[in-house]
Design an enzyme around this catalytic site. Structure first.
Site, PDB file in Angstrom:
ATOM      1  CG  ASP A 104       5.273 -35.891 -39.877  1.00 39.14           C
ATOM      2  OD1 ASP A 104       4.935 -35.594 -38.722  1.00 39.14           O
ATOM      3  OD2 ASP A 104       6.169 -36.712 -40.138  1.00 39.14           O
TER       4      ASP A 104
ATOM      5  CG  HIS B 267       4.657 -38.305 -36.910  1.00 39.64           C
ATOM      6  ND1 HIS B 267       5.441 -37.191 -36.710  1.00 39.64           N
ATOM      7  CD2 HIS B 267       5.326 -39.353 -36.366  1.00 39.64           C
ATOM      8  CE1 HIS B 267       6.561 -37.567 -36.068  1.00 39.64           C
ATOM      9  NE2 HIS B 267       6.506 -38.856 -35.841  1.00 39.64           N
TER      10      HIS B 267
ATOM     11  CG  ASP C  66       7.125 -42.582 -37.229  1.00 42.05           C
ATOM     12  OD1 ASP C  66       6.058 -42.614 -37.885  1.00 42.05           O
ATOM     13  OD2 ASP C  66       7.884 -41.594 -37.213  1.00 42.05           O
ATOM     14  CD  GLU C  67       9.593 -40.142 -33.943  1.00 39.57           C
ATOM     15  OE1 GLU C  67      10.779 -40.080 -33.624  1.00 39.57           O
ATOM     16  OE2 GLU C  67       9.040 -39.297 -34.665  1.00 39.57           O
TER      17      GLU C  67
ATOM     18  CD1 TRP D  60      12.163 -45.847 -37.730  1.00 38.52           C
ATOM     19  CD2 TRP D  60      13.455 -44.134 -37.108  1.00 38.52           C
ATOM     20  NE1 TRP D  60      11.614 -45.300 -36.601  1.00 38.52           N
ATOM     21  CE2 TRP D  60      12.374 -44.242 -36.199  1.00 38.52           C
ATOM     22  CE3 TRP D  60      14.395 -43.127 -36.917  1.00 38.52           C
ATOM     23  CZ2 TRP D  60      12.216 -43.380 -35.120  1.00 38.52           C
ATOM     24  CZ3 TRP D  60      14.242 -42.265 -35.832  1.00 38.52           C
ATOM     25  CH2 TRP D  60      13.154 -42.399 -34.956  1.00 38.52           C
TER      26      TRP D  60
ATOM     27  CE1 TYR E  97      16.641 -42.447 -41.125  1.00 38.79           C
ATOM     28  CE2 TYR E  97      16.120 -40.627 -39.663  1.00 38.79           C
ATOM     29  CZ  TYR E  97      15.780 -41.825 -40.250  1.00 38.79           C
ATOM     30  OH  TYR E  97      14.569 -42.389 -39.978  1.00 38.79           O
ATOM     31  CG  PHE E  98      20.917 -38.556 -47.437  1.00 38.85           C
ATOM     32  CD1 PHE E  98      21.757 -39.459 -46.794  1.00 38.85           C
ATOM     33  CD2 PHE E  98      20.751 -38.678 -48.804  1.00 38.85           C
ATOM     34  CE1 PHE E  98      22.417 -40.466 -47.501  1.00 38.85           C
ATOM     35  CE2 PHE E  98      21.404 -39.671 -49.523  1.00 38.85           C
ATOM     36  CZ  PHE E  98      22.226 -40.563 -48.874  1.00 38.85           C
TER      37      PHE E  98
ATOM     38  CD  GLU F  86      12.257 -32.632 -39.201  1.00 38.02           C
ATOM     39  OE1 GLU F  86      12.998 -32.937 -40.165  1.00 38.02           O
ATOM     40  OE2 GLU F  86      11.774 -33.479 -38.424  1.00 38.02           O
TER      41      GLU F  86
END
Ligand SMILES: [Zn+2]
Length: 781
Positions: free
Chosen positions: A205, A280, A344-345, A411, A436-437, A488
């Site tokens: 990432d 990422h 993603d993203e 997701w 989503y833990f 994070e």
């Protein structure tokens, strides 16, 4: 002499009776299997493990599994149970028997008084049978220290079990925070207990490259390290300055990876690597800027980065050659059928400007940069397929067209998965709405800082990987589900465990146990027994599900504020006080909503067998002349933010700076106009309205407030107004009360109009779009 002989005979017969004493019979409530097995019949009596109990297996494959199981006994009982390959069935034995016509992960476990029989078709089935047997044993089996005076009994039981889904996964982000190999091995141990069979490692990432690639050493020499800004909030960490040393991070050597993969294999867990692309990847571009559109230079960010515009150049063939080299080494290390490539993203503003990317769009006849990402993924898929593997990506890979054979990880809720399944693609469901833990699992004020959201144990438990939008044929494409832990806000491995356990138990049941055997009450009971196992295993699990939650409401008979208390886990006692003192087991036991008629502080704690088990909940209720009076909404609030329903604005409870804490009602682009019916002529002189500002979440303070009174509810007279002159874009997250005092008047009704900013101001990222206004409480004195 005769007496002596008689004495000996009595002793002998006593010993005989003792040794034949039937082992005790278990009740169903003593058995806590997680995930719940598909079929279980409980019998009378039990099997007792002894030092002499033998494990009899047929093959070397089975022997490995039997020895792992025997290893548990060695730690906790000190016994070295004998494992024998081949041999006759007999009593005091656990024997393994291949039963070819069974599902690959299924097993039959027959516990009788004098023997245990395990049948399965494949090693995985034998392994899961031993995990069930482990859970049938006393919890002390998990102890790393020798336990004395334990009867190692297993209830007589007949179990026929088989998982509902073949993908039962857990994803760990080892980038945002790095966790060394030893932590991963420990996680594998603990996942195996729950019959999880897939560990997805998020290895790449922006903030770090975590796997050694021999051909590109700078990926880890440069890409694995960032400047240590751990003391600052994730989203406000500065860029690396010239001269600053990047010392924070780490990576797995290829040797580490081999060890992780082998260890996982011995626990029937497949490790799926994720190598992100095209976005990422700032860490990779910091090491090799030539694979970007602009050419750099880049540094590895120490924290949040948004939007992600510096991505791999899709017009540059050398980018693809680089990625193929990387994936070649990755594929050699991981035997997993699936290779995750992220996807993603990606914000594609650089692609729009880059001459090479533009040329690619032209030569390939693509419509736009969306299709360019699809081209990127399809090209990588060809390579992955050429190596005999299957490409897996986040649901964004649907955009611009899915690669032909790709499997999708959904997701952003379930929709991506639904679309992919309808197109005939396989899907792993990992919706942020259930699994989503990194989201909070308990009341925010009692939890460590998390990224946001709220996914308590009971919500995870309701996860069903197959959405009802799919027909039977399409549903076959849902190969399973997975929980994701982004890190994070999870800096230590202890914290990883806290976020994962016990929610992983709820996930395990969602993907192993089929609908009929799933039941929250039952799980609620079993997980509490299971936590004793976690204690002995040294797992730093969360006890958030023991917390008390308060829901203020209205008692129509007593016409009072009535606060309902509830703990998430069933079968607990709640004790509470209303005088601010700490509840003990002697405090009032909760049985029905607590009536409050004056300003109070309610404190409550859950107890199990007289012992406090949850954290103490504290909630203040500020009683005033508007409390639980009827509220009429002239302009309705947003369906997305109903607060706690009709009494939200007059329940005496203040909201926090978290706008989704259930105490806020919101208006999108519109004003608030409400009328409170005081139900009798009431002398009043003060009105206070609570509001919230969170500019990053597009929540702005009201611009003006107008206050009215009326005696008939038709004709209103303005008694005050308040204008908010502050710059709408200044200030941080804050709570602000708009309070006015006026000459006392007699009123039956109070009306408040709060004026919304309307559109987000110029200079705001949402400029010109609807502004949000949040209100939590209206107090009248
Ligand atoms: Zn480019």
């Amino acid at each position: 002499m005769k007496q002596l002989i008689t004495g000996i005979m009595i002793l002998v017969s006593l010993a005989f009776i003792w040794s034949c004493k039937p082992n005790r019979t278990f009740s169903e409530s003593e058995i806590a299997l997680i995930p719940q097995v598909q079929k279980m019949t409980l019998g009378e009596s039990s099997f007792k493990f002894k030092k002499s109990t033998k494990l009899v297996v047929e093959s070397v494959d089975q022997e490995v599994i039997a020895r792992q199981f025997a290893g548990l006994f060695e730690k906790s009982s000190g016994w070295k149970l004998q494992v024998v390959v081949g041999g006759n069935e007999g009593s005091n034995q656990v024997y393994f028997k291949t039963e070819p016509v069974m599902a690959p992960e299924g097993y039959i476990l027959e516990v009788q008084k004098d023997r245990i029989e395990i049948k399965a078709a494949k090693p995985a089935g034998f392994f899961y049978a031993t995990q069930t047997l482990r859970q049938l044993l006393p919890v002390e089996i998990e102890s790393a220290q020798k336990q004395n005076n334990i009867d190692w009994l297993v209830p007589v039981v007949s179990i026929n079990d088989n998982p509902a889904f073949k993908w039962r996964g857990f994803m760990l982000d080892v980038v945002r925070h790095f966790f060394p190999k030893e932590d991963i091995l420990r996680m594998i141990d603990n996942l195996a207990l729950h019959k999880i069979n897939t560990l997805h490692l998020h290895l790449v990432d922006d903030q770090g490259w975590r796997i050694e690639i021999k051909k590109y050493p700078k990926l880890t020499e440069v890409g694995a390290w960032r400047v240590n800004h751990e003391d600052k909030p994730w989203n406000s960490r500065p860029k690396q300055q010239a001269g600053e040393k990047a010392t924070f991070g780490g990576f797995y050597t290829q040797d580490d990876i081999k060890k992780i993969v082998a260890y996982a294999q011995s626990h029937f867990i497949t490790v799926v690597p994720e190598i992100e692309m095209p976005a990422h990847v700032t860490c990779a571009l910091a090491a090799y800027p030539q694979f970007s559109c602009k050419g750099g230079p880049f540094t590895v960010p120490s924290g949040g980065l948004w939007p992600i515009t510096d991505i791999y150049c899709a017009g540059n063939d050398s980018t693809f050659l680089f990625l193929q080299d990387v994936l070649s080494e990755v594929i050699d290390l991981f035997p997993s059928k699936y290779i995750h490539v992220g996807g993603d993203e990606a914000t594609k503003t650089e692609w729009e400007k880059c001459p090479k990317c533009k040329a690619r769009i032209r030569t390939e006849g693509l419509k736009n940069v969306g299709e360019l990402q699809s081209y990127f993924m399809k090209r990588m898929e060809k390579f992955v397929n050429s190596k005999g593997r299957t490409l897996l990506g986040w649901d964004e890979i649907l955009e611009g067209g899915l690669p032909a054979e790709a499997t999708v990880m959904s997701w952003r809720g379930m929709q991506g998965g639904i679309d992919a399944a309808k197109q005939g693609h396989d899907v792993v469901m990992t919706p942020n709405s259930y699994v989503y833990f990194d989201y909070y699992q308990g009341p925010k004020d009692q939890e460590p800082l998390a990224i946001g959201g709220y996914l308590p144990l009971s919500t995870v438990y309701t996860f069903n990987p197959v959405p009802k939008e799919l027909n039977a044929e399409e549903a076959k494409h849902i190969i399973g589900g997975q929980a994701n832990l982004w890190t994070e806000y999870v800096p230590t491995f202890k914290h990883v465990e806290y976020m994962t356990f016990p929610r992983i138990a709820a996930l395990a049941e969602a993907v192993w146990s089929s609908g009929e055997v799933r039941n929250w009450e039952s799980f609620s009971h079993r997980i509490q027994l299971f936590m004793k196992r976690y204690d002995l295993m040294g797992i730093n699990y969360s006890k958030s599900a023991y917390a008390v939650m308060a829901k203020p409401g209205f008692d129509p008979v007593k016409k009072q504020l009535a606060v309902a208390l509830k703990s998430e886990l069933a079968g607990l006692e709640i004790h509470y006080t209303t005088d601010g003192s700490e509840p003990t087991n002697l405090s009032t036991t909760y049985s029905e909503p607590v009536l409050l008629d004056k300003t109070s502080t309610l404190k409550a704690v859950t107890f199990s067998d007289g012992i406090p088990v949850g954290k103490s909940m504290t909630q203040s209720f500020n009683m005033n002349k508007a409390t639980v009076k009827p509220v009429k909404y002239v302009i309705p609030y947003s369906e997305n933010y109903p607060g706690s329903g009709e009494y939200t604005l007059v329940n005496g409870v203040r909201g926090s700076t978290s706008h989704s804490d259930g105490e806020w009602q919101a208006w999108e682009g519109k004003n608030m106009e409400v009328v409170i019916d005081l139900q009798q002529a009431t002398e009043i002189h003060t009105i206070s309205v609570g509001s919230l500002q969170n500019i990053g979440a597009w929540i702005f303070l009201p611009r003006k407030m107008e206050y009215f009174v009326s005696n008939d509810g038709v004709n209103f007279k303005k008694v005050a107004e308040k204008v908010n002159e502050a710059d709408p874009l200044s200030g941080e997250n804050q709570l602000k009360d708009f309070t006015v005092e006026f000459t006392p008047v007699s009123a039956n009704f109070v009306k408040v109009i709060a004026y919304n900013l309307g559109k987000a101001s110029k200079g705001h990222m949402g400029a010109g779009q609807n502004a949000w206004m949040f209100i939590d409480e209206i107090a009248v004195e």
